[in-house]
Scaffold this active site. Structure first.
Site, PDB file in Angstrom:
ATOM      1  N   GLU A 113      -5.434   1.842   1.749  1.00 23.67           N
ATOM      2  CA  GLU A 113      -5.455   0.933   2.344  1.00 23.67           C
ATOM      3  C   GLU A 113      -5.821   0.954   4.110  1.00 23.67           C
ATOM      4  OE1 GLU A 113      -3.254  -1.966   5.145  1.00 23.67           O
ATOM      5  OE2 GLU A 113      -3.211   0.015   5.216  1.00 23.67           O
TER       6      GLU A 113
ATOM      7  N   HIS B 126       0.785  -1.264   0.105  1.00 24.86           N
ATOM      8  CA  HIS B 126      -0.024  -0.059   0.205  1.00 24.86           C
ATOM      9  C   HIS B 126       0.817   1.122  -0.017  1.00 24.86           C
ATOM     10  CE1 HIS B 126      -0.116   1.360   4.404  1.00 24.86           C
ATOM     11  NE2 HIS B 126       0.130   0.177   4.603  1.00 24.86           N
TER      12      HIS B 126
ATOM     13  N   HIS C  55       1.901   4.594  12.788  1.00 24.76           N
ATOM     14  CA  HIS C  55       0.776   5.597  12.451  1.00 24.76           C
ATOM     15  C   HIS C  55       0.860   7.000  13.290  1.00 24.76           C
ATOM     16  CE1 HIS C  55      -2.424   2.389  11.194  1.00 24.76           C
ATOM     17  NE2 HIS C  55      -1.488   2.511  10.231  1.00 24.76           N
TER      18      HIS C  55
HETATM   19  N1  BES Z   1       0.600  -1.568   8.082  1.00 25.11           N
HETATM   20  C1  BES Z   1      -0.557  -1.958   8.838  1.00 25.11           C
HETATM   21  C2  BES Z   1      -0.773  -3.110   9.575  1.00 25.11           C
HETATM   22  C3  BES Z   1       0.414  -4.411   9.319  1.00 25.11           C
HETATM   23  C4  BES Z   1       1.060  -4.453  10.345  1.00 25.11           C
HETATM   24  C5  BES Z   1       0.351  -5.029   8.151  1.00 25.11           C
HETATM   25  C6  BES Z   1       1.756  -5.295  10.245  1.00 25.11           C
HETATM   26  C7  BES Z   1       1.139  -6.009   8.198  1.00 25.11           C
HETATM   27  C8  BES Z   1       1.952  -6.112   9.135  1.00 25.11           C
HETATM   28  C9  BES Z   1      -1.840  -1.366   8.093  1.00 25.11           C
HETATM   29  O1  BES Z   1      -1.515  -0.377   7.225  1.00 25.11           O
HETATM   30  C10 BES Z   1      -2.957  -1.121   9.092  1.00 25.11           C
HETATM   31  O2  BES Z   1      -2.785  -0.026   9.911  1.00 25.11           O
HETATM   32  N2  BES Z   1      -4.046  -1.745   9.229  1.00 25.11           N
HETATM   33  C11 BES Z   1      -5.027  -1.646  10.184  1.00 25.11           C
HETATM   34  C12 BES Z   1      -6.296  -2.300   9.414  1.00 25.11           C
HETATM   35  C13 BES Z   1      -6.776  -1.711   8.201  1.00 25.11           C
HETATM   36  C14 BES Z   1      -7.746  -2.240   7.645  1.00 25.11           C
HETATM   37  C15 BES Z   1      -6.983   0.060   8.313  1.00 25.11           C
HETATM   38  C16 BES Z   1      -4.711  -2.369  11.409  1.00 25.11           C
HETATM   39  O3  BES Z   1      -3.955  -3.565  11.185  1.00 25.11           O
HETATM   40  O4  BES Z   1      -5.211  -2.154  12.549  1.00 25.11           O
HETATM   41 ZN    ZN Z   2       0.359  -0.526   6.638  1.00 25.37          ZN
END
Ligand code: BES
Ligand code: ZN
Length: 485
Positions: A321, A275, A444
């Site tokens: 994403e 992403h 984040h």
């Molecule tokens: N990069 C993160 C999550 C992640 C962490 C993916 C470690 C792979 C390995 C991703 O951008 C994120 O923040 N995802 C969210 C959910 C999404 C649907 C908004 C999460 O994991 O809380």
């Molecule tokens: Zn991510």
């Protein structure tokens, strides 16, 4: 509907990456001058560009902002220059950005207002903007059980049978999605929604939630204990609350960047993706500039080989994403059944430069010779042959774009070095770094900047990806079938 737009390549202006390209040194009678610094090699150079883009665009590269659009231009221009056919895949998504913190104040009988403490109140993403003052009406809170049990408050329209139209709904988290609770409340005439945490283990404090679609009323979350007090007051007498959310909310366009080699015909397809968007809170250099940089670098290095057209590889850079896997979902939803069946494996990279890293290689449990199992083995072999430890995991990591593919039955493989989770003692002994600290302490946040990267692990992941793509695209016969070669 997804519109495919062929990309026109234009020279970028004012960016460090265009300035730092290798200089040619033809000619003999040149004045002696200090040597030019060698152009930086490897995936990291792309992160410098992404950092510059974020710095010039309010510190982020989030979908729906200029920082994202510049990132998409950079990636697409690099790929087009390397000879790929590049297109943008356009879509709309619900954009949401808070301008100031939410307000919740309780009106006392004497007319004074008691504001809730700042840390106790959080806006749910995709809340409506608004400023309302209204009676508070509790919705099937069931606060009597001790210890607190799971709640289904607001999950059914029937929970609102005594709800007074024009009131603010106090709902308890649990059982169904926030979206369902809020839509039921809006249908019952709520002008605002307060969601208290559930009260069960791990669900007691202030929390950040996300609604899957934009809603027309302000929605905030509060800790369980605060909700109990408000709920008790609302049930014993009449209380009025002032609730305000100050946000920009509405649909915005965004796009995936898709690059493909010309050849490959109708044969099997390998899709590799990362992403490209960050969160609004920061530049997203590890999440997910790192995955973007590794996939882009692999694409650039493999361009001459892939141009020979033996196998078909699609490099994808997903938008939105962070808003709920929107770009990758749109992509898989737009595929015909036949196109979907052609995809032999989807390889996902999300956060591959974490400063306190682990090395996850995620893939199918199968040990057959299918492209997904082969990709997982190649990735693992590349690390091991360089004396680098890994943790192998089976299945798909939900919360990244691989889940969009696995939901459609497409095998997935993933490389990750960790997000906000804590490194264990065992992981510290395998990978170094600090146990009891997050893999990425800036996950984040605004500090997910160029210094928030372990360059070594980033390049190791990029190298493993290059080797794996070579292996899955050059084997005799190639990935003819999903489950067997
Ligand atoms: N990069 C993160 C999550 C992640 C962490 C993916 C470690 C792979 C390995 C991703 O951008 C994120 O923040 N995802 C969210 C959910 C999404 C649907 C908004 C999460 O994991 O809380
Ligand atoms: Zn991510």
């Amino acid at each position: 509907m997804i519109a495919a737009v062929l990309l026109a390549v234009s020279a970028p202006s004012g960016l460090t990456w265009s300035q730092s390209r290798a200089q040619t040194t033809a000619g003999t009678a040149r004045p002696i001058r200090p040597p030019e610094p060698a152009a930086e090699a490897g995936a990291f150079r792309h992160l410098r560009v992404l950092q510059d883009i974020a710095s010039a665009n309010e510190g982020n590269r989030a979908a729906g902002t200029p920082g994202y659009d510049r990132s998409a231009e950079y990636v697409s221009e690099q790929l087009a220059k390397a000879g790929y056919q590049v297109r943008f895949e356009e879509f709309e998504f619900p954009f949401f950005q808070e301008r100031s913190p939410p307000v919740l104040a309780v009106h006392a009988a004497d007319g004074s207002q008691q504001p809730a403490s700042a840390g106790a109140v959080r806006t749910l993403a995709n809340s409506g903007a608004g400023d309302v003052t209204a009676r508070l009406s509790a919705v099937n809170l069931k606060l009597d059980a001790e210890p607190p049990a799971a709640s289904a408050s607001g999950c059914e329209a029937g929970d609102f049978k005594d709800f007074e139209r024009g009131a603010v709904a106090l709902i308890r988290r649990g059982t169904c999605q926030f979206q369902t609770k809020v839509e039921n409340a809006v249908a019952a005439g709520a002008v605002g929604v307060i969601i208290m945490n559930e009260g069960t283990d791990g669900r007691k404090d202030a929390f950040s939630g996300q609604l899957s679609k934009l809603v027309p009323v302000p929605v905030i979350g509060i800790p369980y204990a605060f909700g109990r007090t408000l709920g008790a007051d609302a049930q014993t007498g009449s209380i009025t609350v002032h609730l305000a959310v100050d946000a920009v909310a509405g649909k915005r366009p965004s796009r995936n960047v898709i690059a493909e080699t010309a050849g490959g015909g109708d044969g099997p397809l390998i899709v590799v993706g990362a992403h490209l968007d960050s969160v609004l809170e920061g530049p997203g250099i590890n999440d997910n500039g790192s995955g973007t940089a590794a996939v882009l670098e692999a694409a650039l290095q493999l361009a001459p080989e892939l141009a020979q057209g033996r196998r078909h590889v699609r490099f994808a850079f997903w938008g939105a994403e962070e808003r709920g896997l929107i770009g990758s979902r749109r992509h898989v939803d737009a595929l015909s059944e036949e196109e979907r069946r052609r995809i032999a494996v989807y390889i996902n990279l999300d956060m591959v430069g974490s400063p306190n890293f682990t090395r996850y290689v995620q893939g199918p449990a199968t040990t057959d010779d299918g492209p997904a199992a082969l990709a997982r083995r190649e990735l693992a072999a590349e690390f091991r042959e360089h004396g680098l430890n890994i943790e192998e995991r089976t299945g798909t990591r939900f919360g990244s774009d691989d889940s969009s593919f696995s939901q459609k039955g497409i095998p997935t493989v993933g490389l990750y070095t960790g997000a906000g989770g804590m490194k264990s003692e065992k992981q510290a002994s395998l990978f170094g770094g600090t146990a009891g600290r997050p893999f990425d302490p800036c996950y984040h946040q605004a500090c997910d900047a160029i210094d928030n990267i372990d360059r070594g692990v980033l390049e190791q992941n990029a190298r493993a990806l290059v080797r794996t793509l070579k292996a899955v695209t050059t084997l005799p016969g190639g990935p003819e079938r999903r489950n067997a070669l």
